[in-house]
Write a protein that holds these residues in place. Structure first.
Motif, PDB file in Angstrom:
ATOM      1  N   LYS A 238       0.856  -0.782   0.330  1.00 51.97           N
ATOM      2  CA  LYS A 238      -0.191   0.078  -0.015  1.00 51.97           C
ATOM      3  C   LYS A 238       1.013   1.518   0.189  1.00 51.97           C
ATOM      4  O   LYS A 238       0.440   2.024  -0.906  1.00 51.97           O
ATOM      5  CB  LYS A 238      -0.954  -0.207   1.301  1.00 51.97           C
ATOM      6  CG  LYS A 238      -2.664  -1.240   1.192  1.00 51.97           C
ATOM      7  CD  LYS A 238      -2.488  -1.074   2.191  1.00 51.97           C
ATOM      8  CE  LYS A 238      -3.938  -2.294   2.778  1.00 51.97           C
ATOM      9  NZ  LYS A 238      -5.147  -2.054   4.084  1.00 51.97           N
ATOM     10  N   VAL A 239       2.324   0.941   0.553  1.00 52.29           N
ATOM     11  CA  VAL A 239       3.006   2.494   0.577  1.00 52.29           C
ATOM     12  C   VAL A 239       4.030   2.408  -0.303  1.00 52.29           C
ATOM     13  O   VAL A 239       4.646   3.462   0.191  1.00 52.29           O
ATOM     14  CB  VAL A 239       3.400   2.439   1.867  1.00 52.29           C
ATOM     15  CG1 VAL A 239       2.640   2.621   3.295  1.00 52.29           C
ATOM     16  CG2 VAL A 239       4.329   1.230   2.483  1.00 52.29           C
ATOM     17  N   ILE A 240       4.482   1.428  -0.967  1.00 49.00           N
ATOM     18  CA  ILE A 240       5.186   1.534  -2.161  1.00 49.00           C
ATOM     19  C   ILE A 240       4.781   2.682  -2.585  1.00 49.00           C
ATOM     20  O   ILE A 240       6.612   3.440  -2.585  1.00 49.00           O
ATOM     21  CB  ILE A 240       4.772   0.271  -2.627  1.00 49.00           C
ATOM     22  CG1 ILE A 240       5.659  -0.997  -2.871  1.00 49.00           C
ATOM     23  CG2 ILE A 240       5.668   0.699  -4.773  1.00 49.00           C
ATOM     24  CD1 ILE A 240       6.914  -1.483  -2.662  1.00 49.00           C
ATOM     25  N   PRO A 241       3.962   3.461  -2.988  1.00 47.89           N
ATOM     26  CA  PRO A 241       4.207   4.400  -4.045  1.00 47.89           C
ATOM     27  C   PRO A 241       4.771   5.871  -3.185  1.00 47.89           C
ATOM     28  O   PRO A 241       5.789   6.995  -3.522  1.00 47.89           O
ATOM     29  CB  PRO A 241       2.730   5.204  -4.101  1.00 47.89           C
ATOM     30  CG  PRO A 241       2.011   3.893  -4.227  1.00 47.89           C
ATOM     31  CD  PRO A 241       2.793   3.179  -3.286  1.00 47.89           C
ATOM     32  N   LYS A 242       4.743   5.548  -1.942  1.00 47.11           N
ATOM     33  CA  LYS A 242       5.369   6.748  -0.850  1.00 47.11           C
ATOM     34  C   LYS A 242       6.852   6.549  -0.792  1.00 47.11           C
ATOM     35  O   LYS A 242       7.274   7.625   0.542  1.00 47.11           O
ATOM     36  CB  LYS A 242       4.030   6.751   0.371  1.00 47.11           C
ATOM     37  CG  LYS A 242       2.700   7.216   0.247  1.00 47.11           C
ATOM     38  CD  LYS A 242       2.349   6.899   1.790  1.00 47.11           C
ATOM     39  CE  LYS A 242       1.102   6.880   1.542  1.00 47.11           C
ATOM     40  NZ  LYS A 242      -0.113   6.728   2.771  1.00 47.11           N
ATOM     41  N   ILE A 243       7.429   5.826  -0.639  1.00 51.35           N
ATOM     42  CA  ILE A 243       8.760   5.573   0.183  1.00 51.35           C
ATOM     43  C   ILE A 243       9.212   5.588  -1.041  1.00 51.35           C
ATOM     44  O   ILE A 243       9.787   5.222  -1.741  1.00 51.35           O
ATOM     45  CB  ILE A 243       9.047   4.362   0.823  1.00 51.35           C
ATOM     46  CG1 ILE A 243       8.628   2.775   0.353  1.00 51.35           C
ATOM     47  CG2 ILE A 243       7.670   3.952   2.035  1.00 51.35           C
ATOM     48  CD1 ILE A 243       8.837   1.878   0.838  1.00 51.35           C
ATOM     49  N   ASN A 244      10.782   5.425  -0.188  1.00 48.10           N
ATOM     50  CA  ASN A 244      12.170   5.731  -1.691  1.00 48.10           C
ATOM     51  C   ASN A 244      13.418   4.929  -0.843  1.00 48.10           C
ATOM     52  O   ASN A 244      13.766   4.677  -2.130  1.00 48.10           O
ATOM     53  CB  ASN A 244      12.074   7.166  -1.919  1.00 48.10           C
ATOM     54  CG  ASN A 244      12.256   8.383  -1.758  1.00 48.10           C
ATOM     55  OD1 ASN A 244      11.516   9.035  -0.784  1.00 48.10           O
ATOM     56  ND2 ASN A 244      11.217   8.843  -2.614  1.00 48.10           N
ATOM     57  N   LEU A 245      13.046   4.256  -0.309  1.00 44.02           N
ATOM     58  CA  LEU A 245      13.993   3.896   0.459  1.00 44.02           C
ATOM     59  C   LEU A 245      13.499   2.686   1.150  1.00 44.02           C
ATOM     60  O   LEU A 245      12.258   3.123   2.036  1.00 44.02           O
ATOM     61  CB  LEU A 245      15.203   4.010   1.355  1.00 44.02           C
ATOM     62  CG  LEU A 245      16.148   4.409   0.629  1.00 44.02           C
ATOM     63  CD1 LEU A 245      16.716   6.280   1.543  1.00 44.02           C
ATOM     64  CD2 LEU A 245      17.099   4.188  -0.142  1.00 44.02           C
ATOM     65  N   CYS A 246      13.548   1.098   1.870  1.00 45.72           N
ATOM     66  CA  CYS A 246      13.000   0.335   3.022  1.00 45.72           C
ATOM     67  C   CYS A 246      14.279  -0.342   3.715  1.00 45.72           C
ATOM     68  O   CYS A 246      15.379  -0.652   2.839  1.00 45.72           O
ATOM     69  CB  CYS A 246      12.655  -1.039   2.157  1.00 45.72           C
ATOM     70  SG  CYS A 246      11.644  -1.888   3.105  1.00 45.72           S
ATOM     71  N   LEU A 247      14.124  -0.223   4.705  1.00 51.66           N
ATOM     72  CA  LEU A 247      15.369  -0.519   5.414  1.00 51.66           C
ATOM     73  C   LEU A 247      14.711  -1.626   6.764  1.00 51.66           C
ATOM     74  O   LEU A 247      13.802  -0.910   7.373  1.00 51.66           O
ATOM     75  CB  LEU A 247      16.239   0.915   6.553  1.00 51.66           C
ATOM     76  CG  LEU A 247      17.485  -0.084   6.993  1.00 51.66           C
ATOM     77  CD1 LEU A 247      18.137   1.300   6.890  1.00 51.66           C
ATOM     78  CD2 LEU A 247      17.376  -0.582   8.215  1.00 51.66           C
TER      79      LEU A 247
END
Length: 471
Positions: A238-247
């Motif tokens: 759901k939040v993929i469009p909102k994020i630039n990175l994932c840690l």
């Protein structure tokens, strides 16, 4: 609706029967082969089911006899709830609380349940001293020269060799050494993010990661996280469009101790690669598994070179040595440039010593003893918590790592509990440290890296009695 994998469904069903008394303490469970026939699953899936139940200490194995329902009191204890953070990025950290807790580091008069590292009593200190002396003798100019920019060759080679245990298939040129695990994460965030970007993390999340992200001007989006299987993948979608990175810390993260199943890791890696979102993987706890096999990493499933795999020996061998590394994939040149600007070179003597410790096999021998001690500690903690903490206490069931996540009822404020406990020379980590949102006020993290003793049990009992006082 969240996707439920077959092994989890079967394991959850057996766990439900145990907790509700359908399967009694001491009762023998079906064999691995029987489980395969009954549920139509493979041997590997059946073994995974038993490993998960064993990691929760709901069952125990007896050599040449099979698996039995555990007699531990912990069956009374429920799992903590799945976290439900707001899916809106935040950038406000609980500075005062974090400063108050970590200001107690180094005090010998305190029982430090709050510091997530193994005690020196569980580390091979004498052998490490010998390796330092050996490194000074063997290195050119006694180790006073600069290392190559990528770091000590022997250390990188041995890390690459060990990557075969989790399907990494790395070579020495894939790796860059750093000054500890946080330095590795810092380089990754600096290389791939810019102020104003959003990074997705687990919730709860290690306070050091939250502080690091905020210090770099990043916004943090916390993902709902299950105490056994890690982040909720549907929430990430759901939040993929909102994020630039994932840690993520997929293996035994702190404070929850969750471990993402291989199927989840593969799905997350493919999802992020499809959307061009880099994944920074912190695998600092991966070697501290309680079961029979080390879990795979997200990097194991990385076909697009989109995962930056980070780790160190800070949680397994020597916290103060500050030896870490990154396998940055296609971002290698960016990371090398950052390392050159910020540190030029790594510490030659320390990295040579650690590299040799890995090469001689002493590291594997040490890990075997450390894992055994941590698993025993975990079981002792759980048993003591079940006996002395409030009856409605919920506790995580880590399959490895150094942390236990304790969830009290909503009436217990763990910041107040911290203030009471510190007067008894007991330090804990209140749950509010592990989020940028107003949540987890009734939770705390306990480190299980302290040597078990009657005194440690007494301190846990005191902590439980204090919690009862304020409930």
């Amino acid at each position: 609706m969240a996707k439920v994998y077959l092994y989890s469904e079967i394991a959850n069903g057996i766990a439900f029967q145990i907790r509700n008394g359908v399967l009694k303490a001491g009762e023998k469970l079906p064999s691995v082969r029987m489980l395969c026939r009954e549920h139509g699953v493979s041997m590997n899936t059946a073994k995974r089911i038993f490993l998960e139940l064993e990691a929760q200490s709901l069952i125990e194995s007896k050599p040449q006899s099979g698996y039995f329902v555990s007699k531990l009191l912990q069956q009374k204890l429920s799992l903590p709830d799945i976290s439900r953070p707001s899916l809106i990025a935040n950038d406000k950290e609980p500075n005062e609380l974090i400063t108050k807790v970590y200001a107690k580091m180094g005090r010998d008069d305190l029982t430090l349940f709050s510091i997530g590292v193994p005690s020196g009593n569980l580390l091979p200190l004498a052998k490490l001293k010998k390796e330092i002396l050996h490194a000074i003798r063997e290195l050119k100019e006694g180790g006073t020269e600069y290392e190559p920019l990528q770091g000590n060759v022997k250390l990188r080679r041995m890390i690459a060799v060990r990557s075969l245990t989790w399907g990494g298939n790395l070579n020495e040129n894939d790796l860059i050494t750093t000054s500890g695990g946080m330095n590795a994460l810092s380089f990754c965030l600096m290389a791939l993010g810019k102020p104003g970007d959003t990074v997705a993390v687990e919730s709860p999340c290690y306070s050091g990661i939250l502080q690091l992200a905020i210090s770099l001007g990043l916004k943090v989006l916390e993902l709902p996280t299950h105490p056994i299987t890690g982040i909720e993948i549907d929430a990430l979608k759901k939040v993929i469009p909102k994020i630039n990175l994932c840690l993520l810390v997929p293996n035994f993260n702190t404070p929850l101790g969750s471990c993402m199943p291989d199927e989840h890791k593969k799905e997350v890696v493919e999802l992020l690669a499809k959307h061009g979102v880099p994944l920074i993987e912190d695998d600092i706890y991966g070697d501290l598994y309680f079961g029979s096999q080390r879990p795979k990493c997200c990097k194991s499933f990385d076909k697009e070179d989109n995962v930056l795999w980070c780790s160190s020996v800070s949680k397994t061998l020597a916290p103060g040595y500050r030896v870490g590394w990154i396998a940055p994939g296609k971002h290698k040149e960016k990371l090398l440039k950052l390392k050159f600007v910020h540190s030029i070179s790594s510490a030659s003597i320390i990295q040579e010593a650690v590299g040799n410790f890995l090469k001689t096999g002493r590291y594997e021998n040490h890990l075997h003893h450390l894992r055994s001690a941590l698993k025993s500690n975990y079981q002792n903690y759980i048993h003591t918590i079940a006996e002395y903490f409030p009856v409605d206490t919920k506790v995580s069931r880590p399959q490895g790592g150094l942390a236990l996540w304790v969830e009290f009822n909503k009436d217990i404020d763990t910041i107040k509990l911290y203030d009471l406990a510190i007067k008894k020379n007991i330090s804990i980590s209140p749950g509010r440290m592990f989020t940028l949102q107003n949540q987890f006020e009734n939770c705390m993290r306990l480190c299980i890296g302290l040597p078990w003793s009657d005194d440690l049990k007494f301190k846990l009992k005191q902590l439980g009695n204090l919690a009862k006082m304020i409930s």
